[in-house]
Design a protein around this motif. Structure first.
Motif, PDB file in Angstrom:
ATOM      1  N   PHE A   1      -4.245   4.666   8.203  1.00 54.57           N
ATOM      2  CA  PHE A   1      -2.828   4.828   7.150  1.00 54.57           C
ATOM      3  C   PHE A   1      -1.661   5.924   7.366  1.00 54.57           C
ATOM      4  N   ILE A   2      -2.560   6.616   7.879  1.00 59.60           N
ATOM      5  CA  ILE A   2      -1.842   7.760   8.181  1.00 59.60           C
ATOM      6  C   ILE A   2      -0.311   7.207   9.355  1.00 59.60           C
ATOM      7  N   ARG A   3      -0.789   6.454  10.426  1.00 56.40           N
ATOM      8  CA  ARG A   3      -0.161   6.529  11.367  1.00 56.40           C
ATOM      9  C   ARG A   3       0.592   4.918  10.892  1.00 56.40           C
ATOM     10  N   LEU A   4       0.665   4.258   9.664  1.00 54.48           N
ATOM     11  CA  LEU A   4       1.322   3.130   9.039  1.00 54.48           C
ATOM     12  C   LEU A   4       2.357   3.523   8.262  1.00 54.48           C
ATOM     13  N   GLY A   5       2.311   4.783   8.290  1.00 53.61           N
ATOM     14  CA  GLY A   5       3.198   5.165   6.999  1.00 53.61           C
ATOM     15  C   GLY A   5       2.682   5.185   5.496  1.00 53.61           C
ATOM     16  N   ILE A   6       1.479   5.637   5.337  1.00 53.50           N
ATOM     17  CA  ILE A   6       1.042   5.160   4.325  1.00 53.50           C
ATOM     18  C   ILE A   6       0.225   6.217   3.603  1.00 53.50           C
ATOM     19  N   ASP A   7       1.517   7.325   2.734  1.00 52.68           N
ATOM     20  CA  ASP A   7       1.311   8.370   2.067  1.00 52.68           C
ATOM     21  C   ASP A   7       0.165   8.191   0.689  1.00 52.68           C
ATOM     22  N   PHE A   8      -0.479   9.523   0.833  1.00 47.04           N
ATOM     23  CA  PHE A   8      -1.278   9.341   0.138  1.00 47.04           C
ATOM     24  C   PHE A   8      -1.069  11.113  -0.641  1.00 47.04           C
TER      25      PHE A   8
ATOM     26  N   TYR B   1       0.448  -1.391   0.169  1.00 42.79           N
ATOM     27  CA  TYR B   1      -0.298   0.059  -0.145  1.00 42.79           C
ATOM     28  C   TYR B   1       0.919   1.387  -0.383  1.00 42.79           C
ATOM     29  N   ARG B   2       1.978   1.103   0.674  1.00 45.45           N
ATOM     30  CA  ARG B   2       3.233   2.686   0.418  1.00 45.45           C
ATOM     31  C   ARG B   2       3.419   2.736  -0.591  1.00 45.45           C
ATOM     32  N   ARG B   3       3.743   1.625  -1.128  1.00 36.45           N
ATOM     33  CA  ARG B   3       4.022   2.044  -2.953  1.00 36.45           C
ATOM     34  C   ARG B   3       2.972   2.494  -4.367  1.00 36.45           C
ATOM     35  N   VAL B   4       2.161   2.114  -3.578  1.00 33.47           N
ATOM     36  CA  VAL B   4       0.595   1.846  -4.058  1.00 33.47           C
ATOM     37  C   VAL B   4       0.219   3.638  -4.274  1.00 33.47           C
ATOM     38  N   MET B   5       0.049   3.868  -2.857  1.00 32.49           N
ATOM     39  CA  MET B   5      -1.049   5.495  -2.169  1.00 32.49           C
ATOM     40  C   MET B   5      -0.175   6.389  -2.730  1.00 32.49           C
ATOM     41  N   LYS B   6       0.829   6.454  -2.421  1.00 33.74           N
ATOM     42  CA  LYS B   6       1.245   7.293  -3.323  1.00 33.74           C
ATOM     43  C   LYS B   6       1.268   8.393  -4.109  1.00 33.74           C
ATOM     44  N   HIS B   7       0.704   7.088  -5.441  1.00 33.49           N
ATOM     45  CA  HIS B   7       0.892   7.958  -7.089  1.00 33.49           C
ATOM     46  C   HIS B   7      -0.633   7.967  -7.018  1.00 33.49           C
ATOM     47  N   ALA B   8      -1.677   7.511  -6.200  1.00 36.41           N
ATOM     48  CA  ALA B   8      -2.674   7.789  -6.189  1.00 36.41           C
ATOM     49  C   ALA B   8      -3.237   8.846  -6.724  1.00 36.41           C
ATOM     50  N   THR B   9      -3.856   9.013  -7.510  1.00 33.72           N
ATOM     51  CA  THR B   9      -4.644  10.274  -8.015  1.00 33.72           C
ATOM     52  C   THR B   9      -5.300  11.347  -6.613  1.00 33.72           C
ATOM     53  N   CYS B  10      -6.603  10.072  -6.294  1.00 35.75           N
ATOM     54  CA  CYS B  10      -7.173  10.208  -5.229  1.00 35.75           C
ATOM     55  C   CYS B  10      -7.219   9.667  -4.204  1.00 35.75           C
ATOM     56  N   VAL B  11      -7.444   9.041  -3.241  1.00 32.05           N
ATOM     57  CA  VAL B  11      -7.563   7.897  -2.301  1.00 32.05           C
ATOM     58  C   VAL B  11      -8.532   8.564  -1.547  1.00 32.05           C
ATOM     59  N   PHE B  12      -9.972   7.288  -1.550  1.00 26.99           N
ATOM     60  CA  PHE B  12     -11.071   8.127  -0.854  1.00 26.99           C
ATOM     61  C   PHE B  12     -11.687   6.546   0.092  1.00 26.99           C
ATOM     62  N   PHE B  13     -11.406   7.083   1.250  1.00 25.15           N
ATOM     63  CA  PHE B  13     -11.950   6.650   2.017  1.00 25.15           C
ATOM     64  C   PHE B  13     -13.537   7.109   2.975  1.00 25.15           C
ATOM     65  N   GLN B  14     -14.083   5.864   3.599  1.00 20.94           N
ATOM     66  CA  GLN B  14     -15.566   5.529   4.301  1.00 20.94           C
ATOM     67  C   GLN B  14     -15.430   5.744   4.737  1.00 20.94           C
ATOM     68  N   ASN B  15     -14.094   6.322   6.357  1.00 22.04           N
ATOM     69  CA  ASN B  15     -14.437   6.720   7.699  1.00 22.04           C
ATOM     70  C   ASN B  15     -13.157   7.509   7.785  1.00 22.04           C
ATOM     71  N   LYS B  16     -13.054   8.469   8.606  1.00 20.97           N
ATOM     72  CA  LYS B  16     -12.142   9.184   9.297  1.00 20.97           C
ATOM     73  C   LYS B  16     -10.865   8.195  10.023  1.00 20.97           C
ATOM     74  N   THR B  17     -11.508   7.668  10.603  1.00 20.76           N
ATOM     75  CA  THR B  17     -10.604   6.386  10.583  1.00 20.76           C
ATOM     76  C   THR B  17      -9.706   5.690  10.432  1.00 20.76           C
ATOM     77  N   ASN B  18     -10.254   5.389   8.883  1.00 17.27           N
ATOM     78  CA  ASN B  18      -9.192   4.523   8.106  1.00 17.27           C
ATOM     79  C   ASN B  18      -8.664   5.156   7.367  1.00 17.27           C
ATOM     80  N   ARG B  19      -8.602   6.315   7.756  1.00 17.98           N
ATOM     81  CA  ARG B  19      -7.741   7.350   6.641  1.00 17.98           C
ATOM     82  C   ARG B  19      -6.678   7.467   7.573  1.00 17.98           C
ATOM     83  N   SER B  20      -6.752   7.489   8.959  1.00 17.12           N
ATOM     84  CA  SER B  20      -6.016   8.039  10.317  1.00 17.12           C
ATOM     85  C   SER B  20      -4.776   7.078  10.409  1.00 17.12           C
TER      86      SER B  20
END
Length: 363
Positions: A151-158, A130-149
């Motif tokens: 990803f951020i906590r795990l160092g998955i950038d977007f 996910y770290r390799r894929v998400m940082k190049h995504a045009t946009c990432v749609f999250f279905q809730n704020k906790t999932n986004r948090s």
């Protein structure tokens, strides 16, 4: 190009965006495993279907690499304006293929699943991918704020993200229905894949307790059995604890006859679609104080929230609901419908996608 891991995923949750794309004169390439629900898309003008099998639970490296290569080849052949991916394997392998071909891609995190609930080598591998894929995504749609948090906590950038109301709910298909008559026995409904993390064990345990005090109360179950639950479900049904209907293509008819939905999940949901559908139908929702479930309910107003993995908490909430006056049950369902209309209309999700897609097309 729209990539999903099951034909039912497409038909149940992505149909409106495909219709909107076709209405705006886009050509749509659907990439999905084979399934009966694909048939209507094969007949639509401007729509093409490419069938690629996905082993949702597979971990075989050769099989996984083969899936990636199939996505890569189909993208290379069609060169779409952008790629829309849903669920973990399309997100990762579809995203990787799009990245290598320099095709914009929009990722939907439909939930984190059991993988993110267990710290093991599989989780580490998926986080790395996910770290390799998400940082190049045009946009990432999250279905809730906790999932986004998370990803951020795990160092998955977007570079870009947006919170959307799950997959939204189609308010026409899931129409508001008249509440069952006051003199009918109370019927609860469980709709999910039958597996531990969806709370089926707690549901049945609660049913056993409740039926001792309220023998006329019915506990209905709909869904496919996973992880060896076939024998357990058959046993529970034979003993009279539940009424099992198997998997059903038209869940709405069962929603219509029920007094409330019980969704005891502690699965890492994005946003529970069944809770949205039940509330849209005008049925109170009893669900867990858990990510992707609690957001669908205003506790005490449109339903009740109880603690996950806690039979006593569930029994308490079921008892509380049963003893509510009939008029309050009806009003609770009506308020749930209004919540869906104002916060979870699927058109909100469609508009979010169309904004990004039209921007890419103009560019």
């Amino acid at each position: 190009m729209v990539i999903v891991n099951a034909a039912t995923n497409l038909a149940n949750f992505r149909d409106e965006i495909i219709e909107e794309l076709l209405a705006e004169q886009y050509e749509v390439i659907i990439v999905s495993p084979a399934g009966k629900r694909l048939a209507p898309y094969k007949e639509k003008d401007g729509c093409q279907v490419v069938e690629i099998a996905v082993n949702r639970h597979g971990k075989n490296p050769i099989q996984e690499m083969t899936l990636f290569m199939k996505y890569f080849r189909v993208m290379k052949k069609y060169r779409p304006i952008c790629v829309l991916t849903y669920t973990i394997k399309p997100n990762i392998y579809g995203g990787m293929a799009a990245r290598f071909l320099r095709i914009p891609y929009l990722v939907n995190i439909t939930g984190l699943g059991v993988v993110f609930d267990n710290r093991n080598m599989l989780q580490k591998t998926i986080v790395m991918l996910y770290r390799r894929v998400m940082k190049h995504a045009t946009c990432v749609f999250f279905q809730n704020k906790t999932n986004r948090s998370t990803f951020i906590r795990l160092g998955i950038d977007f570079p870009c993200s947006e919170i959307i109301p799950g997959s939204g709910v189609n308010l026409d298909i899931n129409a508001l229905e008249t509440y069952p008559a006051e003199n009918e026995p109370v019927r609860f409904l469980f709709v999910a894949r039958i597996m531990k993390d969806k709370g089926i064990n707690e549901y049945v345990a609660a049913a056993k307790v409740i039926r001792k005090k309220y023998p006329n109360v019915e506990f209905h179950v709909i869904g496919n059995c996973e992880y060896g639950y076939e024998e357990k479900v058959a046993k529970w049904a034979k003993e009279g604890h539940i009424i099992y209907h198997g998997a059903q293509p038209d869940v709405h008819m069962f929603m219509k006859k029920s007094h409330a939905l019980i969704h005891p999940s502690f699965y890492m949901e994005g946003m529970s679609n069944v809770c949205l559908e039940a509330a849209a139908t005008g049925r109170p929702v009893l669900t867990t104080n858990w990510l992707g479930c609690k957001e669908t309910v205003d506790d005490g107003r449109t339903g009740f929230v109880f603690e996950p993995r806690n039979v006593a908490s569930l029994v308490n909430i079921i008892t509380k609901f049963i003893e509510l006056p009939y008029e309050e049950k009806v009003i609770m369902g009506q308020k749930g419908r209004k919540k869906m209309e104002s916060q979870f209309d699927r058109q909100i999700v469609v508009e979010s996608y169309m904004k990004e897609i039209n921007r890419l097309a103009d560019y």
